[in-house]
Scaffold this motif. Structure first.
Motif, PDB file in Angstrom:
ATOM      1  N   LEU A  80       0.850  -1.178   0.000  1.00 27.52           N
ATOM      2  CA  LEU A  80       0.000   0.000   0.000  1.00 27.52           C
ATOM      3  C   LEU A  80       0.890   1.232   0.000  1.00 27.52           C
ATOM      4  CD1 LEU A  80      -2.930   1.112   0.275  1.00 27.52           C
ATOM      5  CD2 LEU A  80      -2.524   1.176   2.737  1.00 27.52           C
ATOM      6  N   VAL A  81       0.799   2.030  -1.050  1.00 23.84           N
ATOM      7  CA  VAL A  81       1.615   3.240  -1.170  1.00 23.84           C
ATOM      8  C   VAL A  81       0.766   4.440  -0.763  1.00 23.84           C
ATOM      9  CG1 VAL A  81       2.949   4.700  -2.718  1.00 23.84           C
ATOM     10  CG2 VAL A  81       2.973   2.226  -3.016  1.00 23.84           C
ATOM     11  N   LYS A  82       1.235   5.167   0.246  1.00 24.49           N
ATOM     12  CA  LYS A  82       0.498   6.314   0.759  1.00 24.49           C
ATOM     13  C   LYS A  82       1.130   7.615   0.263  1.00 24.49           C
ATOM     14  CE  LYS A  82      -0.884   3.961   5.019  1.00 24.49           C
ATOM     15  NZ  LYS A  82      -0.881   4.036   6.512  1.00 24.49           N
ATOM     16  N   PRO A  83       0.356   8.696   0.250  1.00 25.43           N
ATOM     17  CA  PRO A  83       0.939  10.000  -0.119  1.00 25.43           C
ATOM     18  C   PRO A  83       2.062  10.378   0.837  1.00 25.43           C
ATOM     19  CG  PRO A  83      -1.462  10.110  -0.098  1.00 25.43           C
ATOM     20  CD  PRO A  83      -1.091   8.797   0.501  1.00 25.43           C
ATOM     21  N   SER A  84       3.056  11.072   0.310  1.00 25.77           N
ATOM     22  CA  SER A  84       4.186  11.478   1.137  1.00 25.77           C
ATOM     23  C   SER A  84       3.766  12.490   2.198  1.00 25.77           C
ATOM     24  CB  SER A  84       5.291  12.073   0.263  1.00 25.77           C
ATOM     25  OG  SER A  84       4.806  13.179  -0.484  1.00 25.77           O
ATOM     26  N   VAL A  85       2.677  13.203   1.949  1.00 30.15           N
ATOM     27  CA  VAL A  85       2.122  14.158   2.907  1.00 30.15           C
ATOM     28  C   VAL A  85       0.673  13.771   3.174  1.00 30.15           C
ATOM     29  CG1 VAL A  85       1.560  16.575   3.349  1.00 30.15           C
ATOM     30  CG2 VAL A  85       3.640  15.996   2.085  1.00 30.15           C
ATOM     31  N   PRO A  86       0.251  13.682   4.433  1.00 28.33           N
ATOM     32  CA  PRO A  86      -1.139  13.293   4.736  1.00 28.33           C
ATOM     33  C   PRO A  86      -2.141  14.217   4.040  1.00 28.33           C
ATOM     34  CG  PRO A  86       0.201  13.291   6.722  1.00 28.33           C
ATOM     35  CD  PRO A  86       1.050  13.903   5.653  1.00 28.33           C
ATOM     36  N   THR A  87      -3.225  13.629   3.557  1.00 28.59           N
ATOM     37  CA  THR A  87      -4.271  14.400   2.895  1.00 28.59           C
ATOM     38  C   THR A  87      -5.026  15.243   3.912  1.00 28.59           C
ATOM     39  OG1 THR A  87      -4.530  12.646   1.250  1.00 28.59           O
ATOM     40  CG2 THR A  87      -6.308  14.257   1.413  1.00 28.59           C
ATOM     41  N   PRO A  88      -5.174  16.548   3.669  1.00 28.62           N
ATOM     42  CA  PRO A  88      -5.921  17.404   4.607  1.00 28.62           C
ATOM     43  C   PRO A  88      -7.332  16.881   4.835  1.00 28.62           C
ATOM     44  CG  PRO A  88      -4.747  18.739   3.001  1.00 28.62           C
ATOM     45  CD  PRO A  88      -4.617  17.323   2.552  1.00 28.62           C
ATOM     46  N   SER A  89      -7.876  17.123   5.995  1.00 33.68           N
ATOM     47  CA  SER A  89      -9.190  16.596   6.357  1.00 33.68           C
ATOM     48  C   SER A  89     -10.289  17.088   5.422  1.00 33.68           C
ATOM     49  CB  SER A  89      -9.520  16.985   7.802  1.00 33.68           C
ATOM     50  OG  SER A  89      -9.481  18.396   7.957  1.00 33.68           O
ATOM     51  N   ASP A  90     -10.167  18.305   4.885  1.00 33.71           N
ATOM     52  CA  ASP A  90     -11.209  18.838   4.013  1.00 33.71           C
ATOM     53  C   ASP A  90     -11.138  18.262   2.599  1.00 33.71           C
ATOM     54  OD1 ASP A  90      -8.799  20.072   3.485  1.00 33.71           O
ATOM     55  OD2 ASP A  90      -9.741  21.947   2.830  1.00 33.71           O
ATOM     56  N   SER A 133       8.508   8.292  -5.881  1.00 33.28           N
ATOM     57  CA  SER A 133       7.902   9.332  -6.715  1.00 33.28           C
ATOM     58  C   SER A 133       6.383   9.160  -6.793  1.00 33.28           C
ATOM     59  CB  SER A 133       8.515   9.303  -8.121  1.00 33.28           C
ATOM     60  OG  SER A 133       8.323   8.043  -8.740  1.00 33.28           O
ATOM     61  N   LEU A 134       5.895   7.912  -6.750  1.00 32.36           N
ATOM     62  CA  LEU A 134       4.454   7.689  -6.735  1.00 32.36           C
ATOM     63  C   LEU A 134       3.840   8.264  -5.468  1.00 32.36           C
ATOM     64  CD1 LEU A 134       1.847   6.428  -7.812  1.00 32.36           C
ATOM     65  CD2 LEU A 134       2.525   4.263  -6.730  1.00 32.36           C
ATOM     66  N   SER A 135       4.529   8.094  -4.336  1.00 35.06           N
ATOM     67  CA  SER A 135       4.041   8.635  -3.071  1.00 35.06           C
ATOM     68  C   SER A 135       3.918  10.155  -3.142  1.00 35.06           C
ATOM     69  CB  SER A 135       4.990   8.227  -1.939  1.00 35.06           C
ATOM     70  OG  SER A 135       4.560   8.750  -0.709  1.00 35.06           O
ATOM     71  N   LYS A 136       4.902  10.811  -3.771  1.00 37.71           N
ATOM     72  CA  LYS A 136       4.855  12.265  -3.925  1.00 37.71           C
ATOM     73  C   LYS A 136       3.743  12.684  -4.887  1.00 37.71           C
ATOM     74  CE  LYS A 136       9.803  12.858  -2.993  1.00 37.71           C
ATOM     75  NZ  LYS A 136      11.120  13.285  -3.552  1.00 37.71           N
ATOM     76  N   THR A 137       3.541  11.899  -5.945  1.00 33.44           N
ATOM     77  CA  THR A 137       2.499  12.224  -6.921  1.00 33.44           C
ATOM     78  C   THR A 137       1.113  12.085  -6.317  1.00 33.44           C
ATOM     79  OG1 THR A 137       3.963  11.414  -8.679  1.00 33.44           O
ATOM     80  CG2 THR A 137       1.641  11.705  -9.239  1.00 33.44           C
ATOM     81  N   LEU A 138       0.930  11.082  -5.458  1.00 30.41           N
ATOM     82  CA  LEU A 138      -0.376  10.871  -4.828  1.00 30.41           C
ATOM     83  C   LEU A 138      -0.756  12.020  -3.898  1.00 30.41           C
ATOM     84  CD1 LEU A 138      -0.230   7.047  -4.022  1.00 30.41           C
ATOM     85  CD2 LEU A 138      -1.663   8.187  -5.723  1.00 30.41           C
ATOM     86  N   THR A 139       0.225  12.774  -3.434  1.00 33.08           N
ATOM     87  CA  THR A 139      -0.089  13.949  -2.625  1.00 33.08           C
ATOM     88  C   THR A 139      -0.895  14.955  -3.434  1.00 33.08           C
ATOM     89  OG1 THR A 139       1.936  13.656  -1.346  1.00 33.08           O
ATOM     90  CG2 THR A 139       0.902  15.819  -1.258  1.00 33.08           C
ATOM     91  N   PHE A 197      -2.575  14.061  -6.396  1.00 33.07           N
ATOM     92  CA  PHE A 197      -3.757  13.345  -6.888  1.00 33.07           C
ATOM     93  C   PHE A 197      -4.414  12.590  -5.728  1.00 33.07           C
ATOM     94  CE2 PHE A 197      -1.191  14.140 -10.564  1.00 33.07           C
ATOM     95  CZ  PHE A 197      -2.061  14.270 -11.622  1.00 33.07           C
ATOM     96  N   TYR A 198      -4.847  13.333  -4.736  1.00 28.61           N
ATOM     97  CA  TYR A 198      -5.291  12.716  -3.489  1.00 28.61           C
ATOM     98  C   TYR A 198      -6.493  11.772  -3.637  1.00 28.61           C
ATOM     99  CZ  TYR A 198      -8.498  16.732  -3.608  1.00 28.61           C
ATOM    100  OH  TYR A 198      -9.425  17.669  -3.982  1.00 28.61           O
ATOM    101  N   PRO A 199      -7.420  11.961  -4.595  1.00 31.40           N
ATOM    102  CA  PRO A 199      -8.508  10.983  -4.711  1.00 31.40           C
ATOM    103  C   PRO A 199      -8.013   9.588  -5.093  1.00 31.40           C
ATOM    104  CG  PRO A 199      -9.119  13.018  -5.797  1.00 31.40           C
ATOM    105  CD  PRO A 199      -7.656  13.110  -5.511  1.00 31.40           C
ATOM    106  N   MET A 200      -6.842   9.506  -5.681  1.00 29.65           N
ATOM    107  CA  MET A 200      -6.306   8.213  -6.104  1.00 29.65           C
ATOM    108  C   MET A 200      -5.384   7.590  -5.059  1.00 29.65           C
ATOM    109  SD  MET A 200      -5.385   9.167 -10.042  1.00 29.65           S
ATOM    110  CE  MET A 200      -6.622   9.849 -11.152  1.00 29.65           C
ATOM    111  N   ALA A 201      -5.239   8.247  -3.914  1.00 29.29           N
ATOM    112  CA  ALA A 201      -4.257   7.807  -2.922  1.00 29.29           C
ATOM    113  C   ALA A 201      -4.694   6.543  -2.197  1.00 29.29           C
ATOM    114  CB  ALA A 201      -4.021   8.927  -1.915  1.00 29.29           C
ATOM    115  N   GLY A 202      -3.703   5.911  -1.559  1.00 29.14           N
ATOM    116  CA  GLY A 202      -3.970   4.756  -0.714  1.00 29.14           C
ATOM    117  C   GLY A 202      -4.343   3.507  -1.454  1.00 29.14           C
ATOM    118  N   ARG A 203      -3.684   3.231  -2.585  1.00 25.35           N
ATOM    119  CA  ARG A 203      -4.011   2.055  -3.376  1.00 25.35           C
ATOM    120  C   ARG A 203      -2.797   1.141  -3.505  1.00 25.35           C
ATOM    121  NH1 ARG A 203      -8.875   2.743  -1.949  1.00 25.35           N
ATOM    122  NH2 ARG A 203      -9.771   4.701  -2.649  1.00 25.35           N
TER     123      ARG A 203
END
Length: 305
Positions: free
Chosen positions: A10-20, A65-71, A73-79
């Motif tokens: 499971l690859v997560k964004p390098s920065v947590p997605t803001p709550s909003d 780099s995928l982790s940084k990109t998911l930051t 493209f947050y709707p696609m994160a956590g896959r």
């Protein structure tokens, strides 16, 4: 050629997605899409010009780099991202007809959308050093244009240029909000007997397309006038359609009506202030049909769009 799954992660964004931003609303166009996965497979031979980078380093760089990109493209994160070892040479895939069963192994994805990842990436390494990257995304959140933005941004970040990646826009839901809370009730996929389907790729050079456009202009002089300028899509689509008509006539003994359906990106074709980097589903479909024999007609005039 044998494919063996080595690990899943499971690859997560390098920065947590803001709550909003943790809840992303679908648009009225998103809700109309089938809940299936669409995707592509990219093939890369071993980079002999860069012998200092081994497979493990490349995979680590891709994951980082995928982790940084998911930051972004947050709707696609956590896959999930999968890394496979393939017993074979990548040229076996690039220089012969596609093996559809093998392609399915190189880009596996869930059968059911509910509760499963929205985006699935599978990295396949070959014993020759080549790599095949399979990417699948559910049609509910993205069209092919969105996938292209995501892949290009990931590639840019993988080259170490994350600061210049295109920042995506997720504002389509504010322009096309859902009017009802109903989900399209799609029927199960239809199985057409035991017929086999053929997948082909045609490559047209710039010179070939220019010659086709010139032929189309000559064919249409009498009916369309001298100012007629056919597009590249028109002439290539008409040529392929005309060839398919002839193939069908040879098999059936007679010429039958033909219909062609194509999708196209709406982002630069509507009079709305929509960013070019808008992510989501924003496309439409056009169709062309011919009810009369096309053999004696021009390469474009046989189709009505």
């Amino acid at each position: 050629m044998k494919v063996e799954i080595q690990w899943k992660k499971l690859v997560k964004p390098s920065v947590p997605t803001p709550s909003d931003q943790r809840k992303w609303k679908l648009t009225s166009i998103d809700e109309l899409q089938m809940p299936n996965y669409v995707g592509v497979i990219f093939y890369y031979r071993d980079n002999a010009g860069n012998p200092g980078v081994d497979i493990s380093q490349r995979l680590h760089q891709m994951e980082e780099s995928l982790s940084k990109t998911l930051t972004l493209f947050y709707p696609m994160a956590g896959r999930y991202i999968e890394d496979d070892d393939v017993d074979g040479q990548i040229d076996q895939l690039l220089h012969r007809d596609p093996d559809m069963d093998l392609l399915e192994y190189l880009s596996q994805f869930p059968n059911n959308l509910v509760g499963n990842p929205l985006v699935v990436i599978q990295v396949n390494t070959f014993e020759c050093g080549g790599i095949a990257i399979g990417l699948r995304s559910t049609h509910r959140i993205s069209d092919v244009y969105t996938m292209a933005i995501f892949v290009n941004s990931w590639a840019t970040a993988c080259r170490g240029n994350v600061d210049v990646t295109v920042c995506p826009s997720f504002e389509l839901s504010s322009l096309f909000p859902m009017k009802v809370l109903a989900v399209a009730n799609w029927p199960p996929p239809r199985i057409i007997g035991s017929k086999e389907f053929t997948v082909s790729r045609f490559r047209f050079s710039g010179d070939a397309v220019s010659k086709l456009r010139a032929l189309a202009r000559d064919d249409a002089k009498d009916s369309m006038g001298n100012n007629f300028q056919p597009s590249r899509v028109e002439v290539v689509s008409a040529l392929i359609s005309k060839a398919l008509v002839k193939i069908d006539r040879c098999g059936q003994g007679e010429e039958r009506p033909i219909a062609v359906y194509m999708t196209f990106n709406l982002r630069d074709k509507v009079k709305l202030k929509i960013p070019a980097n808008s992510c989501g589903n924003f496309f439409s479909m056009i169709s062309g049909r011919s009810d009369q024999p096309a053999a004696s007609k021009g390469i474009r005039s046989s189709m009505r769009w």
